[in-house]
Design an enzyme around this catalytic site. Structure first.
Site, PDB file in Angstrom:
ATOM      1  N   SER A 173      28.064 -18.221   9.311  1.00  0.00           N
ATOM      2  CA  SER A 173      27.799 -17.802  10.284  1.00  0.00           C
ATOM      3  C   SER A 173      28.370 -18.190  11.436  1.00  0.00           C
ATOM      4  CB  SER A 173      26.088 -18.204  10.582  1.00  0.00           C
ATOM      5  OG  SER A 173      25.399 -18.392  11.380  1.00  0.00           O
ATOM      6  N   TYR A 221      19.698 -24.665   7.738  1.00  0.00           N
ATOM      7  CA  TYR A 221      20.863 -23.287   7.284  1.00  0.00           C
ATOM      8  C   TYR A 221      22.351 -23.532   7.811  1.00  0.00           C
ATOM      9  CZ  TYR A 221      22.078 -18.183   8.569  1.00  0.00           C
ATOM     10  OH  TYR A 221      22.373 -17.205   8.790  1.00  0.00           O
TER      11      TYR A 221
END
Length: 296
Positions: free
Chosen positions: A140, A153
């Site tokens: 990501s 995350y």
């Protein structure tokens, strides 16, 4: 690097019930690949498999469960005869201040995103070595750019990026190529779920362009497919992410300064931020693992 035809290849996609995983399975199938779909939503997985153009089958499995994933790897090879590429896409997310985060939900993000990617690789590397195949770990923008309110995350995606880079050095001489896929905010259930929280949505809107946009899913997955065809070491789902690599060393300091200002602005409203996993995929994971549901 020249593109490899996907015709007749066998692809494994985790987190394939929705979002990036679902559309990726469809596009791989449209290019002639046979697809094994893995995830926690059996009905959704069967629905996706039934709509594919080529042979496909689904497996219910938790990517953090080594025994289950090892069984899936054996069964996929028995079903299709080989495995040519594996995409470790399964992921969950949560948001909010770390100090107030639910410990079980925070840990689950790390388990699914980081440990799940490693468990997937461990299970399928033996068959990928046989085929001299390709392992793509979906990371990501969060691996490049740390952000407040996203500690689990960001930690998990930084972790899978480092894991994939290390793995590439280990298995390259055996003919297995390893890639890392980077996505910014993309129109999936996960991002839409995060945007349901007013504070998280507003905080994201204050990010600098182009990181404050939500990008359409189709073009992002097209770029991932192109990266798979090239067996790329780095796959960028949005064009501008490649340029972030050259400035990533400066970003933690910049974000620390800007982030403090923004957190001070939002502090009176932080108590309203949700504490569980976000989106439909997060709900499915919480249903499969009730202990990760947010505690009062």
């Amino acid at each position: 690097m020249s593109r490899v035809s996907l015709e007749g290849q066998v692809a494994v996609v985790t987190g394939a019930a929705r979002g990036v995983g679902e559309l990726l399975a469809r596009k791989l199938s449209a290019r002639g690949a046979k697809v094994a779909l893995v995830g926690l939503e059996p009905d959704e997985l069967k629905r996706v498999a039934a709509r594919l153009h080529t042979e496909a089958e689904s497996w219910y499995a938790d990517v953090t469960d080594h025994e289950a994933m090892a069984r899936v790897a054996v069964e996929v090879k028995e079903r299709f005869g080989k495995v040519d590429l594996v995409v470790a896409n399964a992921g969950v997310a949560s948001g909010g201040p770390f100090v107030d985060s639910d410990p079980a939900a925070w840990r689950r993000v790390i388990e699914v995103n980081l440990i799940g990617g490693a468990v997937t690789a461990r299970a399928f590397l033996p068959v990928l070595m046989e085929s001299r195949g390709y392992f793509l770990q979906i990371a990501s923008l969060a691996a490049i750019t740390p952000a407040p309110m996203m500690t689990a995350y960001c930690a998990s995606k930084s972790g899978v990026e480092a894991f994939a880079h290390s793995l590439r050095a280990e298995v390259g001489y055996k003919g297995v190529r390893v890639g890392v896929g980077y996505l910014s905010w993309t129109d999936t259930d996960m991002v839409r779920g995060a945007d349901q929280d007013e504070v998280m949505r507003e905080l994201r809107s204050r990010l600098p362009w182009p990181s404050n946009r939500t990008y359409p899913l189709g073009p992002a997955v097209d770029r991932i497919v192109a990266g798979i065809e090239r067996r790329s070491s780095h796959v960028y789902a949005q064009w501008w992410l490649r340029g972030m690599q050259s400035v990533r060393g400066y970003l933690p300091g910049v974000i620390a300064g800007v982030g403090q200002r923004e957190m001070r602005r939002f502090e009176p409203r932080l108590s309203s931020v949700g504490r569980g996993l976000v989106g439909a995929g997060g709900a499915a994971d919480e249903a499969a693992h009730p202990s990760t549901s947010p505690h009062p």
